[in-house]
Design a protein around this motif. Structure first.
Motif, PDB file in Angstrom:
ATOM      1  N   PRO A   1       4.636  46.297 -67.378  1.00 32.19           N
ATOM      2  CA  PRO A   1       6.070  45.911 -67.516  1.00 32.19           C
ATOM      3  C   PRO A   1       6.731  45.475 -66.175  1.00 32.19           C
ATOM      4  O   PRO A   1       7.546  44.698 -66.235  1.00 32.19           O
ATOM      5  CB  PRO A   1       6.587  47.296 -68.125  1.00 32.19           C
ATOM      6  CG  PRO A   1       5.660  47.909 -68.556  1.00 32.19           C
ATOM      7  CD  PRO A   1       4.367  47.277 -68.034  1.00 32.19           C
ATOM      8  N   ILE A   2       6.407  46.161 -65.154  1.00 40.25           N
ATOM      9  CA  ILE A   2       6.910  45.695 -63.770  1.00 40.25           C
ATOM     10  C   ILE A   2       6.549  44.213 -63.571  1.00 40.25           C
ATOM     11  O   ILE A   2       7.512  43.499 -62.923  1.00 40.25           O
ATOM     12  CB  ILE A   2       6.078  46.747 -62.804  1.00 40.25           C
ATOM     13  CG1 ILE A   2       6.759  48.013 -63.080  1.00 40.25           C
ATOM     14  CG2 ILE A   2       6.672  46.357 -61.305  1.00 40.25           C
ATOM     15  CD1 ILE A   2       5.764  49.205 -62.033  1.00 40.25           C
TER      16      ILE A   2
ATOM     17  N   ILE B   1       9.068  42.089 -65.680  1.00 41.40           N
ATOM     18  CA  ILE B   1      10.085  42.122 -65.327  1.00 41.40           C
ATOM     19  C   ILE B   1      10.539  41.401 -64.053  1.00 41.40           C
ATOM     20  O   ILE B   1      11.695  40.633 -63.842  1.00 41.40           O
ATOM     21  CB  ILE B   1      10.748  43.890 -65.370  1.00 41.40           C
ATOM     22  CG1 ILE B   1      10.581  44.405 -66.459  1.00 41.40           C
ATOM     23  CG2 ILE B   1      12.155  43.742 -64.510  1.00 41.40           C
ATOM     24  CD1 ILE B   1      10.728  45.706 -66.744  1.00 41.40           C
ATOM     25  N   LEU B   2       9.741  41.596 -62.995  1.00 38.94           N
ATOM     26  CA  LEU B   2       9.861  40.969 -61.820  1.00 38.94           C
ATOM     27  C   LEU B   2       9.649  39.474 -61.742  1.00 38.94           C
ATOM     28  O   LEU B   2      10.750  38.761 -61.173  1.00 38.94           O
ATOM     29  CB  LEU B   2       8.832  41.510 -60.740  1.00 38.94           C
ATOM     30  CG  LEU B   2       9.162  43.004 -60.227  1.00 38.94           C
ATOM     31  CD1 LEU B   2       8.366  43.377 -59.167  1.00 38.94           C
ATOM     32  CD2 LEU B   2      10.847  43.305 -60.020  1.00 38.94           C
TER      33      LEU B   2
ATOM     34  N   MET C   1      -0.698  56.688 -63.187  1.00 34.20           N
ATOM     35  CA  MET C   1      -0.304  55.261 -63.398  1.00 34.20           C
ATOM     36  C   MET C   1      -0.803  54.950 -65.002  1.00 34.20           C
ATOM     37  O   MET C   1      -1.867  54.843 -65.298  1.00 34.20           O
ATOM     38  CB  MET C   1      -1.192  54.525 -62.212  1.00 34.20           C
ATOM     39  CG  MET C   1      -0.838  53.085 -62.539  1.00 34.20           C
ATOM     40  SD  MET C   1       0.795  52.536 -61.469  1.00 34.20           S
ATOM     41  CE  MET C   1       0.074  53.201 -59.761  1.00 34.20           C
ATOM     42  N   LYS C   2       0.357  54.495 -65.564  1.00 39.75           N
ATOM     43  CA  LYS C   2      -0.050  54.124 -67.130  1.00 39.75           C
ATOM     44  C   LYS C   2      -0.188  52.636 -67.144  1.00 39.75           C
ATOM     45  O   LYS C   2      -1.122  52.135 -67.480  1.00 39.75           O
ATOM     46  CB  LYS C   2       1.423  54.512 -67.975  1.00 39.75           C
ATOM     47  CG  LYS C   2       1.926  55.848 -67.867  1.00 39.75           C
ATOM     48  CD  LYS C   2       1.274  56.784 -68.706  1.00 39.75           C
ATOM     49  CE  LYS C   2       1.642  58.191 -68.243  1.00 39.75           C
ATOM     50  NZ  LYS C   2       1.093  59.335 -69.411  1.00 39.75           N
ATOM     51  N   SER C   3       0.834  51.886 -66.901  1.00 34.23           N
ATOM     52  CA  SER C   3       0.722  50.427 -66.835  1.00 34.23           C
ATOM     53  C   SER C   3       1.758  49.733 -65.699  1.00 34.23           C
ATOM     54  O   SER C   3       2.789  49.994 -65.625  1.00 34.23           O
ATOM     55  CB  SER C   3       0.968  49.926 -68.227  1.00 34.23           C
ATOM     56  OG  SER C   3       1.048  48.534 -68.172  1.00 34.23           O
ATOM     57  N   LEU C   4       0.997  48.769 -65.241  1.00 36.52           N
ATOM     58  CA  LEU C   4       1.855  47.806 -64.240  1.00 36.52           C
ATOM     59  C   LEU C   4       2.482  46.427 -64.915  1.00 36.52           C
ATOM     60  O   LEU C   4       3.139  45.796 -64.562  1.00 36.52           O
ATOM     61  CB  LEU C   4       1.107  47.438 -63.149  1.00 36.52           C
ATOM     62  CG  LEU C   4       0.647  48.570 -62.141  1.00 36.52           C
ATOM     63  CD1 LEU C   4      -0.277  48.062 -60.999  1.00 36.52           C
ATOM     64  CD2 LEU C   4       1.753  49.168 -61.625  1.00 36.52           C
TER      65      LEU C   4
END
Lengths: 136, 145
Positions: free
Chosen positions: A6-7, A10-11, A1-4
């Motif tokens: 951006p998700i 975006i959402l 797991m790199k990073s949440l």
């Protein structure tokens, strides 16, 4: 797991846009009077004697079908209102001239071909009826 | 130009929306892990959807096999072309994402996959019609001169 991050970003942005879009969808907006008249020649068909609903559609558009059915149904029994269905793809010059950006877009024209309102997206039945009633 | 005359292929409207939900999960996983193979999987699904049709993807198979039998209510159909157009847009973004991550550019990867994720999410959550918004704009830009 790199990073949440951006998700999440975006959402959140997509949700904000989605709600904004849903509110505007199909709402009939009055047009500024600067618009020049749209002629029967431009549309390739005669105008209605009081109101013309000009619907622009494309093949890649599901709400275009429902809009077409709705408008055909509404105008069927109104002698002075005409529904014109135009394939945007094969009328690009007209699309540019009238600033059509997405489909379905429905223009409401008065007897002189002046645009008095437009709905971007599938309009609601009652909104179309009251817009038709408001045209003199 | 005479596309309207051809009888369109009709599919259950709930299929593409279900597929979009799975696409959201897979693309989010690809973004979170920055794993090229997860994005490749979604790229393959987009490719089938774009060229063969959205009703032939593995997601559509899951929908038909496991989801549709459990759904109540009348099934409303739609023309297959709008969701197929959306698959092509997704395919475009996933290709850019694959090239970017192979070349080591995490930022371009994030932007490209981010756009695909946003589009799939809008489709799943808001029943957003990508073809309605983008097709005419793309056509207008392409034929500018």
């Amino acid at each position: 797991m790199k990073s949440l991050v951006p998700i999440v970003v975006i959402l959140a942005m997509a949700s904000a846009y989605g709600f904004w879009h849903r509110v505007r969808e199909g709402r009939i907006q009055g047009s500024k009077s600067k618009a020049q008249a749209i002629t029967a020649q431009m549309l390739g068909s005669e105008l209605g004697s009081r109101v013309t609903l000009v619907q622009f559609s494309s093949a890649f558009c599901t709400p275009c079908r429902t809009t077409r059915v709705l408008l055909e149904q509404l105008t069927k029994d109104l002698d002075d209102v005409k529904h014109l269905h135009i394939d945007a793809e094969s009328h690009l010059e007209l699309v540019r001239k009238l600033h059509i950006l997405s489909t379905p877009t429905t223009l409401i024209l008065d007897r002189n071909g002046i645009e008095v309102g437009r709905a971007v997206g599938a309009p609601k039945r009652d909104d179309v009826l009251s817009a038709i009633a408001a045209v003199r | 130009m005479t596309q309207a005359i051809k009888t369109p292929i009709l599919i259950d409207v709930r299929g593409p929306r279900f597929s979009a939900s799975l696409t959201v999960i897979v693309l989010a996983a690809a973004l979170a892990t920055q794993n090229v193979w997860i994005l490749f999987l979604q790229f393959a699904v987009f490719a089938i959807g774009a060229f063969k049709g959205p009703q032939f993807t593995p997601y559509a198979w899951i929908f038909k096999r496991f989801v549709k039998p459990r759904l109540k209510g009348e099934s409303i159909t739609e023309d297959v072309r709008p969701p197929q157009f959306a698959q092509k847009v997704g395919l475009g973004f996933s290709v850019v994402g694959l090239i970017a991550i192979s070349a080591g550019s995490i930022s371009i990867f994030t932007i490209a996959v981010g756009f695909a994720l946003a589009a799939a999410f809008l489709n799943a959550a808001f029943n957003y019609c990508l073809g309605c918004e983008m097709y005419l704009l793309a056509l207008r830009l392409r034929t500018k001169n």
